[in-house]
Design a protein around this motif. Sequence first.
Motif, PDB file in Angstrom:
ATOM      1  N   ASN A 213       0.822  -1.196   0.000  1.00 48.42           N
ATOM      2  CA  ASN A 213       0.000   0.000   0.000  1.00 48.42           C
ATOM      3  C   ASN A 213       0.865   1.259   0.000  1.00 48.42           C
TER       4      ASN A 213
ATOM      5  N   TRP B   3       3.792   1.615  -1.474  1.00 48.70           N
ATOM      6  CA  TRP B   3       4.295   1.841  -2.821  1.00 48.70           C
ATOM      7  C   TRP B   3       3.213   2.357  -3.748  1.00 48.70           C
ATOM      8  N   GLU B   4       1.975   1.965  -3.535  1.00 49.39           N
ATOM      9  CA  GLU B   4       0.881   2.501  -4.332  1.00 49.39           C
ATOM     10  C   GLU B   4       0.714   3.991  -4.092  1.00 49.39           C
ATOM     11  N   ARG B   5       0.839   4.398  -2.832  1.00 44.88           N
ATOM     12  CA  ARG B   5       0.738   5.833  -2.510  1.00 44.88           C
ATOM     13  C   ARG B   5       1.916   6.610  -3.093  1.00 44.88           C
ATOM     14  N   ALA B   6       3.096   6.023  -3.028  1.00 41.63           N
ATOM     15  CA  ALA B   6       4.270   6.685  -3.605  1.00 41.63           C
ATOM     16  C   ALA B   6       4.118   6.842  -5.118  1.00 41.63           C
ATOM     17  N   LYS B   7       3.589   5.808  -5.772  1.00 39.95           N
ATOM     18  CA  LYS B   7       3.352   5.881  -7.210  1.00 39.95           C
ATOM     19  C   LYS B   7       2.345   6.963  -7.551  1.00 39.95           C
ATOM     20  N   PHE B   8       1.277   7.080  -6.764  1.00 31.99           N
ATOM     21  CA  PHE B   8       0.270   8.119  -6.986  1.00 31.99           C
ATOM     22  C   PHE B   8       0.873   9.508  -6.817  1.00 31.99           C
TER      23      PHE B   8
ATOM     24  N   PHE C  78       4.012  10.543  -7.393  1.00 32.93           N
ATOM     25  CA  PHE C  78       4.832  10.933  -8.533  1.00 32.93           C
ATOM     26  C   PHE C  78       3.988  11.098  -9.794  1.00 32.93           C
ATOM     27  N   GLN C  79       2.897  10.338  -9.911  1.00 33.34           N
ATOM     28  CA  GLN C  79       2.019  10.511 -11.061  1.00 33.34           C
ATOM     29  C   GLN C  79       1.318  11.858 -11.038  1.00 33.34           C
ATOM     30  N   SER C  80       1.112  12.402  -9.852  1.00 31.12           N
ATOM     31  CA  SER C  80       0.402  13.676  -9.752  1.00 31.12           C
ATOM     32  C   SER C  80       1.173  14.795 -10.442  1.00 31.12           C
TER      33      SER C  80
ATOM     34  N   TYR D 145       2.817  14.531 -13.240  1.00 33.18           N
ATOM     35  CA  TYR D 145       2.464  14.422 -14.656  1.00 33.18           C
ATOM     36  C   TYR D 145       1.074  14.991 -14.920  1.00 33.18           C
TER      37      TYR D 145
END
Length: 217
Positions: A153, A155-160, A162-164, A166
């Motif tokens: 969970n 890593w999912e938050r970390a991915k979100f 960095f996607q923000s 973009y």
Amino acid sequence: PMGYSWLLSHFGNPILAAQWLNYGCFGIACALLFLLLQKHRWPKVPALCATLVCAAFFFRNISTNAAPDILTYVLFLAGLVALRTRPGFSMCLWLLAIPLKGLAMLFVPAGLFTIHKRRYYFFLVPWAAISLWTGRYYLQGMWNAPARSTFPNFWERAKFFFQSFYWVARDGFGWYGSIRNGWLIAALLLLGLAALYCFRSFRRQQGLLPLGVAILF
């Protein structure tokens, strides 16, 4: 913490009370920021431009929600303005901020470390008491949480996160809240760049140029 909720509970319409409270704190925060920059010998034009940029973006963003963020910033900035002349007053303001925002637990120790005056160390006693009283709600909430955070969970938050970046770049100026006028935001950015350009004439502030550019981006 429950300080902000407790404060709003005394009003018949908490949402309206939060709106007026945050709007008032917005204006006070802008004035305190300008005063703080002036006390640190910033020229008037860069200080005014920096205040306008912070007001149009950061302060405005945290003022439009029923949350204690802008009120906490008012107490924090007021404490900074008075820290050198009235340290006791600053400590009292920062103690009041702890029930509003857990991050405020750091204000008093940082202030005491800055002024290096032993006669104010007794503020550590109420600071510890208020921090423990406020912190127990965090611990209680973590213990009673129905689902604890897991490593996947995280890593999912970390991915979100960095996607923000973009998404912001993709959507352009239209993403920012209720401000849909791209020309207005562009003008505010140019005003901030003009403030940074003014630093060229003042050697003491030239070291802030990289920081200012990073903040604007």
